[in-house]
Motif scaffolding. Structure first.
Motif, PDB file in Angstrom:
ATOM      1  N   ARG A 116       0.748  -0.931   0.021  1.00 36.80           N
ATOM      2  CA  ARG A 116      -0.089  -0.164  -0.073  1.00 36.80           C
ATOM      3  C   ARG A 116       0.875   1.238   0.121  1.00 36.80           C
ATOM      4  O   ARG A 116       0.379   2.313  -0.494  1.00 36.80           O
ATOM      5  CB  ARG A 116      -0.805  -0.202   1.341  1.00 36.80           C
ATOM      6  CG  ARG A 116      -1.718   0.918   1.693  1.00 36.80           C
ATOM      7  CD  ARG A 116      -2.345   0.776   2.812  1.00 36.80           C
ATOM      8  NE  ARG A 116      -3.256   1.897   3.446  1.00 36.80           N
ATOM      9  CZ  ARG A 116      -4.181   1.693   4.474  1.00 36.80           C
ATOM     10  NH1 ARG A 116      -4.090   0.503   5.286  1.00 36.80           N
ATOM     11  NH2 ARG A 116      -4.835   2.759   4.662  1.00 36.80           N
ATOM     12  N   ASN A 163       1.751   1.905  14.686  1.00 33.70           N
ATOM     13  CA  ASN A 163       0.877   0.999  14.368  1.00 33.70           C
ATOM     14  C   ASN A 163       0.825   0.927  12.495  1.00 33.70           C
ATOM     15  O   ASN A 163       0.554  -0.163  12.260  1.00 33.70           O
ATOM     16  CB  ASN A 163      -0.764   1.251  14.500  1.00 33.70           C
ATOM     17  CG  ASN A 163      -1.276   2.714  14.195  1.00 33.70           C
ATOM     18  OD1 ASN A 163      -0.589   3.611  13.970  1.00 33.70           O
ATOM     19  ND2 ASN A 163      -2.382   2.830  13.848  1.00 33.70           N
ATOM     20  N   TYR A 164       1.194   1.703  11.881  1.00 32.17           N
ATOM     21  CA  TYR A 164       1.606   1.703  10.723  1.00 32.17           C
ATOM     22  C   TYR A 164       2.797   2.459  10.174  1.00 32.17           C
ATOM     23  O   TYR A 164       3.108   3.608   9.737  1.00 32.17           O
ATOM     24  CB  TYR A 164       0.538   2.590   9.848  1.00 32.17           C
ATOM     25  CG  TYR A 164      -0.794   1.867   9.524  1.00 32.17           C
ATOM     26  CD1 TYR A 164      -0.986   1.295   8.582  1.00 32.17           C
ATOM     27  CD2 TYR A 164      -1.779   1.745  10.684  1.00 32.17           C
ATOM     28  CE1 TYR A 164      -2.121   0.160   8.220  1.00 32.17           C
ATOM     29  CE2 TYR A 164      -2.898   1.006  10.323  1.00 32.17           C
ATOM     30  CZ  TYR A 164      -3.123   0.273   9.080  1.00 32.17           C
ATOM     31  OH  TYR A 164      -4.338  -0.283   8.994  1.00 32.17           O
ATOM     32  N   GLU A 168       2.103   4.975   7.386  1.00 33.08           N
ATOM     33  CA  GLU A 168       1.550   6.472   7.675  1.00 33.08           C
ATOM     34  C   GLU A 168       2.700   7.567   7.835  1.00 33.08           C
ATOM     35  O   GLU A 168       2.617   8.538   7.637  1.00 33.08           O
ATOM     36  CB  GLU A 168       1.051   6.376   9.225  1.00 33.08           C
ATOM     37  CG  GLU A 168      -0.341   5.365   9.048  1.00 33.08           C
ATOM     38  CD  GLU A 168      -1.359   6.212   9.787  1.00 33.08           C
ATOM     39  OE1 GLU A 168      -1.096   6.648  10.876  1.00 33.08           O
ATOM     40  OE2 GLU A 168      -2.446   6.104   9.283  1.00 33.08           O
ATOM     41  N   ARG A 294      -5.777   0.825  15.402  1.00 33.38           N
ATOM     42  CA  ARG A 294      -5.696   1.806  14.565  1.00 33.38           C
ATOM     43  C   ARG A 294      -6.408   2.918  14.712  1.00 33.38           C
ATOM     44  O   ARG A 294      -7.513   2.998  15.562  1.00 33.38           O
ATOM     45  CB  ARG A 294      -6.492   1.112  13.321  1.00 33.38           C
ATOM     46  CG  ARG A 294      -5.767  -0.013  12.682  1.00 33.38           C
ATOM     47  CD  ARG A 294      -6.892  -0.938  12.086  1.00 33.38           C
ATOM     48  NE  ARG A 294      -7.362  -0.308  10.771  1.00 33.38           N
ATOM     49  CZ  ARG A 294      -8.806  -0.254  10.670  1.00 33.38           C
ATOM     50  NH1 ARG A 294      -9.696  -0.808  11.580  1.00 33.38           N
ATOM     51  NH2 ARG A 294      -9.282   0.339   9.705  1.00 33.38           N
ATOM     52  N   CYS A 295      -5.949   4.104  14.485  1.00 37.29           N
ATOM     53  CA  CYS A 295      -6.579   5.414  14.848  1.00 37.29           C
ATOM     54  C   CYS A 295      -7.881   5.206  14.188  1.00 37.29           C
ATOM     55  O   CYS A 295      -8.963   5.924  14.772  1.00 37.29           O
ATOM     56  CB  CYS A 295      -5.727   6.721  14.251  1.00 37.29           C
ATOM     57  SG  CYS A 295      -5.673   6.810  12.285  1.00 37.29           S
ATOM     58  N   THR A 296      -8.111   4.632  12.970  1.00 38.55           N
ATOM     59  CA  THR A 296      -9.371   4.661  12.375  1.00 38.55           C
ATOM     60  C   THR A 296     -10.404   3.476  12.869  1.00 38.55           C
ATOM     61  O   THR A 296     -11.323   3.230  12.439  1.00 38.55           O
ATOM     62  CB  THR A 296      -9.438   4.358  10.738  1.00 38.55           C
ATOM     63  OG1 THR A 296      -8.554   3.237  10.502  1.00 38.55           O
ATOM     64  CG2 THR A 296      -8.727   5.434  10.200  1.00 38.55           C
ATOM     65  N   GLN A 452     -12.534   3.288   8.170  1.00 41.39           N
ATOM     66  CA  GLN A 452     -11.198   3.183   7.717  1.00 41.39           C
ATOM     67  C   GLN A 452     -10.673   4.335   6.981  1.00 41.39           C
ATOM     68  O   GLN A 452     -11.344   5.201   6.496  1.00 41.39           O
ATOM     69  CB  GLN A 452     -11.064   1.933   6.591  1.00 41.39           C
ATOM     70  CG  GLN A 452     -11.927   2.000   5.432  1.00 41.39           C
ATOM     71  CD  GLN A 452     -12.080   0.715   4.642  1.00 41.39           C
ATOM     72  OE1 GLN A 452     -11.279  -0.187   4.492  1.00 41.39           O
ATOM     73  NE2 GLN A 452     -13.333   0.306   3.964  1.00 41.39           N
ATOM     74  N   ARG A 453      -9.319   4.284   6.616  1.00 44.79           N
ATOM     75  CA  ARG A 453      -8.608   5.539   5.860  1.00 44.79           C
ATOM     76  C   ARG A 453      -8.729   5.120   4.430  1.00 44.79           C
ATOM     77  O   ARG A 453      -9.056   6.196   3.826  1.00 44.79           O
ATOM     78  CB  ARG A 453      -7.408   5.470   6.300  1.00 44.79           C
ATOM     79  CG  ARG A 453      -6.555   6.445   5.532  1.00 44.79           C
ATOM     80  CD  ARG A 453      -5.357   6.845   6.324  1.00 44.79           C
ATOM     81  NE  ARG A 453      -4.506   5.845   6.540  1.00 44.79           N
ATOM     82  CZ  ARG A 453      -3.335   5.660   5.650  1.00 44.79           C
ATOM     83  NH1 ARG A 453      -2.964   6.541   4.607  1.00 44.79           N
ATOM     84  NH2 ARG A 453      -2.517   4.566   6.093  1.00 44.79           N
ATOM     85  N   GLY A 454      -8.583   3.899   4.133  1.00 43.72           N
ATOM     86  CA  GLY A 454      -8.586   3.850   2.578  1.00 43.72           C
ATOM     87  C   GLY A 454      -9.695   3.922   1.851  1.00 43.72           C
ATOM     88  O   GLY A 454     -10.960   3.855   2.604  1.00 43.72           O
ATOM     89  N   PHE A 460      -8.181  12.306   3.851  1.00 42.68           N
ATOM     90  CA  PHE A 460      -8.122  11.794   5.158  1.00 42.68           C
ATOM     91  C   PHE A 460      -7.874  12.732   6.234  1.00 42.68           C
ATOM     92  O   PHE A 460      -6.917  13.635   6.304  1.00 42.68           O
ATOM     93  CB  PHE A 460      -6.917  10.764   5.340  1.00 42.68           C
ATOM     94  CG  PHE A 460      -6.964  10.054   6.843  1.00 42.68           C
ATOM     95  CD1 PHE A 460      -8.056   9.491   7.275  1.00 42.68           C
ATOM     96  CD2 PHE A 460      -5.832   9.719   7.415  1.00 42.68           C
ATOM     97  CE1 PHE A 460      -8.196   8.786   8.715  1.00 42.68           C
ATOM     98  CE2 PHE A 460      -5.742   9.520   8.601  1.00 42.68           C
ATOM     99  CZ  PHE A 460      -6.812   8.801   9.337  1.00 42.68           C
TER     100      PHE A 460
HETATM  101  O1  G3H Z   1      -4.347   4.215  12.110  1.00 45.98           O
HETATM  102  C1  G3H Z   1      -4.628   4.828  11.106  1.00 45.98           C
HETATM  103  C2  G3H Z   1      -4.510   4.237   9.958  1.00 45.98           C
HETATM  104  O2  G3H Z   1      -4.482   5.442   9.255  1.00 45.98           O
HETATM  105  C3  G3H Z   1      -5.341   3.339   9.549  1.00 45.98           C
HETATM  106  O3  G3H Z   1      -5.778   3.101   8.140  1.00 45.98           O
HETATM  107  O4  G3H Z   1      -8.116   2.384   8.161  1.00 45.98           O
HETATM  108  O5  G3H Z   1      -6.503   1.669   6.279  1.00 45.98           O
HETATM  109  O6  G3H Z   1      -6.242   0.619   8.537  1.00 45.98           O
HETATM  110  P1  G3H Z   1      -6.613   1.936   7.827  1.00 45.98           P
END
Ligand code: G3H
Length: 496
Positions: A116, A163-164, A168, A294-296, A452-454, A460
């Motif tokens: 990604r 976490n990423y 990120e 995940r923040c999301t 989710q972010r994607g 975002f």
């Molecule tokens: O922790 C935050 C990330 O941007 C989450 O990305 O929602 O695609 O897992 P994601």
């Protein structure tokens, strides 16, 4: 094991012979003293002195906008980045393994994170070409012809979360770099070694001083360089508290642009018109992917009281079928949690919820075994409990029963966060009625799907304490640049 001694400053790989920080994997391995977190390497605990070296290198590479990088033609900058992406791809196997070992992410998700990130780099290059094409359009108004450009801002300090650690961090570093800024880059504490294989790639792909690394404890090395007032952009993804602590050291806050993605407490609202199984499946993905770190992630559920028992039962049943295991096991869904203090924190928030009248309603919920934590569904959660407001960032699902949908909207209005919400309902009128009130509280409303972010090309951001500036691809390029113009008046002198 990787024992990193190098740090990258001013195009040189310097050797550190001072103290180092040991990196332990959240993955436990059997030892004579029982299960223990495995030591996977060390990284340099460089000091403020090396952080200043990095700052000075970034400043001189930028040279007040006159440096080679900020004045380089866009296609040449893009070439440098393409070279970097190629070199990064050569390190794919090692980086994926490091993500897995350093933060306990499943092997499959570690691969996804890597791939990604490469896609994100390519999408950023494409977006930049588009922006360049559109900015080379001239606008003519009132006898003035203007070429509108995107110009860099200066020195950008990029700090990403554990976490990423790769993806990120690169969602700020790559657009900041491409826009002609020079970079100070501090990898996250858990997720530092992930970047080790890239140091040489940075060094070989960009002019000297364009990308510089900083290691060491954030609180020891960042305040001093921030206090110089010479950092133009703080690009930080992590906790709101740390972002505020870092930012306050800058002497002229109006001169510091901040691009931030911070705490979030995303809610899912499951109305009586929801397809319960769809809601269960999506909430599991939303709340428990990568153990909820995940923040999301969905971090609180509002379930209409009339369906709460059925919903909780199905949620518990689906969780009981999830595969727990080591990150390399095929089909594994739950893995060790990354932060050493997390199992104890989870016990604390569960005890607090129980003390205020809730229960863990799924079998084995909250059970721990070293760094493994079995997901807990907590019900009925109310506003007296820590779990009601605090971002648990772990495998805990607080469920709040509601009677009137207004209660859920009020929760979002009162929340200090404002990233995302999911609504589950198969009634189009109900969904339509909810969209406006919800989208005015958060920055993304998901309908019958998880938060989710994607896809990563989507904007975002977040409202209130959840974000500042917007990430994605086009938006991030804008966040790390300024629109400037070259205006020529069509008078006789200029016509000549
Ligand atoms: O922790 C935050 C990330 O941007 C989450 O990305 O929602 O695609 O897992 P994601």
């Amino acid at each position: 094991e990787i024992h990193q001694r190098e740090y990258l400053v001013n195009g040189e790989m310097k050797q550190w012979d001072g103290p180092v920080s040991e990196v332990y994997s959240p993955i436990n391995i059997p030892t004579a003293d029982g299960l223990k977190r495995k030591l996977i390497g060390t990284y340099p605990l460089t000091t403020e002195k090396e952080a200043f070296e990095a700052l000075n290198a970034a400043l001189s590479a930028y040279d007040n906008g006159r440096g080679e990088w900020p004045t380089m033609r866009l296609d040449e900058r893009i070439n440098c980045l393409s070279v970097f992406a190629r070199k990064m791809t050569e390190q794919r196997t090692l980086i994926v393994k490091l993500i897995m070992w350093e933060i306990g992410k499943s092997f499959a998700d570690s691969i996804k994170e890597f791939d990604r990130t490469i896609e994100y780099i390519n999408a950023t290059i494409d977006a930049l070409k588009e922006i360049d094409r559109s900015s080379s359009r001239f606008e003519i108004k009132e006898g003035t012809i203007a070429q509108i450009r995107r110009s860099p801002l200066g020195v950008v300090l990029c700090m990403g979360p554990f976490n990423y650690p790769l993806n990120e961090t690169f969602t700020t570093l790559i657009p900041a770099l491409l826009m002609g800024n020079t970079i100070l880059f501090k990898p996250p504490k858990h997720g530092t070694l992930v970047h080790y294989p890239l140091l040489r790639a940075f060094m070989e792909s960009f002019p000297k001083g364009v990308v510089n690394t900083i290691y060491g404890r954030g609180a020891a090395v960042i305040p001093g360089i921030m206090a110089t007032g010479k950092i133009n952009v703080l690009a930080f993804i992590g906790s709101s508290k740390v972002a505020n602590d870092l930012r306050k050291h800058h002497p002229k806050l109006n001169r510091l642009r901040a691009v931030l993605s911070l705490d979030a407490k995303n809610a899912a609202i499951i109305t009586p018109h929801a397809d319960i199984q769809v809601a269960v499946n999506e909430c599991i993905l939303g709340a428990l992917s990568y153990n909820g770190q995940r923040c999301t992630a969905i971090k609180i559920l509002f379930v209409h009281r009339s369906i709460a028992d059925e919903f909780n039962a199905r949620l518990g049943e689906s969780i009981s079928k999830m595969k727990f295991g080591m990150p390399w096991e095929k089909g594994v869904q739950l893995t060790p949690v990354a932060e050493p203090g997390k199992p104890a924190y989870i016990r604390e928030v569960l005890d607090d919820a129980i003390a205020h009248g809730a229960a863990v309603v799924n079998e084995n919920g909250g059970a721990t075994n070293e760094s493994f934590v079995f997901p807990a569904v907590v019900y009925p959660v109310n506003d007296k409990m820590t779990l009601y407001r605090e971002e648990q960032f772990g495998p805990v699902i607080p469920v709040v029963p509601y009677d009137d949908i207004e209660e859920t909207i009020n929760y979002l209005i009162e929340s200090p966060h404002g990233q995302q919400v999911s609504i589950f309902s198969n009634n189009p009128d109900e969904v339509a009625m909810l969209i406006d009130p919800l989208v005015n509280q958060v920055s993304r409303v998901n309908i019958n799907s998880q938060c989710q972010r994607g896809p990563d090309v989507f904007p975002f951001t977040g409202r209130k304490d959840s974000a500042e500036g917007t990430l994605s691809v086009h938006d991030a390029l804008r966040s790390f640049s300024i629109r400037s113009l070259v205006a020529t008046k069509m008078n006789d002198t200029n016509k000549k």
